[in-house]
Design a protein around this motif. Structure first.
Motif, mmCIF file in Angstrom:
data_model
loop_
_atom_site.group_PDB
_atom_site.id
_atom_site.type_symbol
_atom_site.label_atom_id
_atom_site.label_comp_id
_atom_site.label_asym_id
_atom_site.label_seq_id
_atom_site.Cartn_x
_atom_site.Cartn_y
_atom_site.Cartn_z
ATOM 1 N N ASP A 50 0.859 -1.184 0.000
ATOM 2 C CA ASP A 50 0.000 0.000 0.000
ATOM 3 C C ASP A 50 0.896 1.235 0.000
ATOM 4 O OD1 ASP A 50 -2.544 -1.237 0.128
ATOM 5 O OD2 ASP A 50 -2.357 -1.500 2.288
ATOM 6 N N PHE A 51 0.693 2.104 -0.967
ATOM 7 C CA PHE A 51 1.366 3.401 -0.948
ATOM 8 C C PHE A 51 0.364 4.423 -0.423
ATOM 9 C CE2 PHE A 51 4.132 1.147 -3.876
ATOM 10 C CZ PHE A 51 5.380 1.561 -3.449
ATOM 11 N N VAL A 52 0.625 4.908 0.779
ATOM 12 C CA VAL A 52 -0.308 5.769 1.507
ATOM 13 C C VAL A 52 0.237 7.196 1.527
ATOM 14 C CG1 VAL A 52 -1.510 6.105 3.696
ATOM 15 C CG2 VAL A 52 -0.918 3.796 2.948
ATOM 16 N N PRO A 53 -0.576 8.209 1.186
ATOM 17 C CA PRO A 53 -0.093 9.594 1.219
ATOM 18 C C PRO A 53 0.430 9.982 2.601
ATOM 19 C CG PRO A 53 -2.194 9.478 0.084
ATOM 20 C CD PRO A 53 -1.967 8.133 0.702
ATOM 21 N N THR A 54 1.479 10.739 2.615
ATOM 22 C CA THR A 54 2.032 11.212 3.880
ATOM 23 C C THR A 54 1.199 12.352 4.461
ATOM 24 O OG1 THR A 54 3.491 12.709 2.647
ATOM 25 C CG2 THR A 54 4.384 10.556 3.266
ATOM 26 N N LYS A 105 5.526 3.800 1.830
ATOM 27 C CA LYS A 105 5.397 2.389 1.496
ATOM 28 C C LYS A 105 4.973 1.625 2.743
ATOM 29 C CE LYS A 105 9.073 -0.174 1.326
ATOM 30 N NZ LYS A 105 10.374 -0.753 0.960
ATOM 31 N N ALA A 106 3.850 0.896 2.647
ATOM 32 C CA ALA A 106 3.350 0.145 3.795
ATOM 33 C C ALA A 106 2.948 -1.256 3.337
ATOM 34 C CB ALA A 106 2.155 0.845 4.426
ATOM 35 N N PRO A 107 3.424 -2.300 4.005
ATOM 36 C CA PRO A 107 2.984 -3.653 3.661
ATOM 37 C C PRO A 107 1.512 -3.813 3.993
ATOM 38 C CG PRO A 107 4.250 -3.676 5.696
ATOM 39 C CD PRO A 107 4.348 -2.289 5.145
ATOM 40 N N PHE A 162 -2.341 2.254 -4.476
ATOM 41 C CA PHE A 162 -2.203 3.609 -3.956
ATOM 42 C C PHE A 162 -3.516 3.955 -3.251
ATOM 43 C CE2 PHE A 162 1.081 3.320 -7.028
ATOM 44 C CZ PHE A 162 2.082 4.169 -6.593
ATOM 45 N N VAL A 163 -3.399 4.464 -2.037
ATOM 46 C CA VAL A 163 -4.563 4.685 -1.186
ATOM 47 C C VAL A 163 -4.571 6.130 -0.717
ATOM 48 C CG1 VAL A 163 -5.849 3.836 0.803
ATOM 49 C CG2 VAL A 163 -4.266 2.296 -0.382
ATOM 50 N N SER A 164 -5.586 6.896 -1.144
ATOM 51 C CA SER A 164 -5.685 8.285 -0.687
ATOM 52 C C SER A 164 -6.547 8.349 0.565
ATOM 53 C CB SER A 164 -6.277 9.176 -1.788
ATOM 54 O OG SER A 164 -7.604 8.796 -2.074
#
Length: 319
Positions: A13-17, A31-33, A92-94
């Motif tokens: 999962d690519f999560v916005p900072t 970057k998050a598993p 990708f997760v907004s």
């Protein structure tokens, strides 16, 4: 061997900072598993239950990062397979201001969709007590056949079957066609978890109790409808109960439902005692609600899943 086998997806999962931005405006991503079934496996391990993950990733840096992450958490990854010809799935997760999400998946011809029946670790399934899966692995045709075959192996071996509806519309080319496929998974399970929105998608009746009755089948023992911050509705053959959750400030709701499932299954792994005692079941679901709630207080799914002492402390504070 593991007490609970979690079958399904394992991805990055690519999560916005920055919370409250869409994918277009997000300045950077963390970057998050993740992956629903993998989240449950890690959640169980952090709660002290022997768990294993069964699925497939690419033989690439992301795939090996994910395998190392699960192994470091104490999850048995022997049933995990590596595909030399396909890439690991990405998402990708907004995050909106309220912590709710929007998904953009990169998983066409990904490794998890290439999991073959011949790659199922039948011995690992037969040695477990609970087999858990969800509808994400049913969206692709080849993975669908493998998933249902694994669930059937578990059923033949006498395992308890747990199923999370976990509808992700972006993964289905045709939502009308998705409905009977998702129901095929549900009919194999004695423990089912779904959200209010998923209940409305699967059942024609708008009334919650009647909708649950529509989905009920002879092998089902427990159906739980999660309601976010409000808690959950628990349905058994004997009664319908509303269980409230603890109050938290959500940062990212990714993995909250998976945390709930882990909190639930850690109590059910010892047998049906909770299912035969309404009061004990209410307390178990209160624990599961707390696991799900605490998972929303950090970014990403796996990084946010709580350990048992944190859950018990949060419940004590809420009393």
């Amino acid at each position: 061997m593991a007490d609970i086998i979690c079958f399904g997806d394992l991805l990055i999962d690519f999560v916005p900072t920055q919370t409250g931005t869409g994918l277009i405006d997000a300045p950077a991503f963390k970057k998050a598993p993740g992956g629903a079934a993998a989240n449950v496996a890690v959640g169980l391990a952090r709660l002290g239950v022997a768990s294993a993950f069964m699925g497939k990733v690419g033989n690439d840096p992301f795939g090996h990062f994910l395998a190392q992450t699960l192994e470091a958490e104490g999850v048995d990854i022997r049933p995990l397979r590596f595909d030399p010809t396909a890439r690991t799935s990405l998402a990708f997760v907004s995050l909106r201001e309220d912590g709710e999400r929007e998904f953009l998946f990169y998983r066409e011809n990904s490794a998890d969709q290439n999991f073959r029946v011949s790659e199922i670790d039948k011995a690992a399934i037969e040695a477990a007590r609970i087999f858990h899966f969800d509808s994400i692995s049913l969206a692709a045709e080849r993975a669908r056949g493998t998933t249902l075959a694994a669930a059937d192996i578990a059923a033949d071996a006498g395992l308890t079957i747990s199923y999370d509806v976990n509808l992700r519309p972006a993964l289905w080319a045709d939502l009308d066609a998705a409905r009977p496929t998702i129901l095929a998974g549900l009919r194999r399970a004695s423990i089912v978890k779904l959200s209010e929105e998923e209940l409305a998608f699967l059942a024609a009746n708008g009334d919650l109790e009647r909708a649950c009755q529509q989905l009920w089948h002879p092998a089902m023992k427990l159906l739980i409808v999660t309601r976010g911050a409000e808690g959950c509705t628990v349905v058994t053959e004997r009664c319908v109960s509303e269980i409230t959750s603890i109050a938290v400030t959500p940062v990212d709701t990714t993995g909250a439902g998976d945390g709930f499932v882990a909190g639930l299954l850690q109590g059910l792994v010892g047998g049906d005692a909770y299912l035969e005692d309404d009061g004990a079941l209410r307390e178990l679901c209160r624990f599961a609600n707390a696991v799900g709630a605490l998972t929303t207080t950090e970014r990403g799914a796996i990084p946010a899943l709580p350990r048992r002492d944190a859950v018990l402390a949060a419940l004590a504070r809420a009393e």
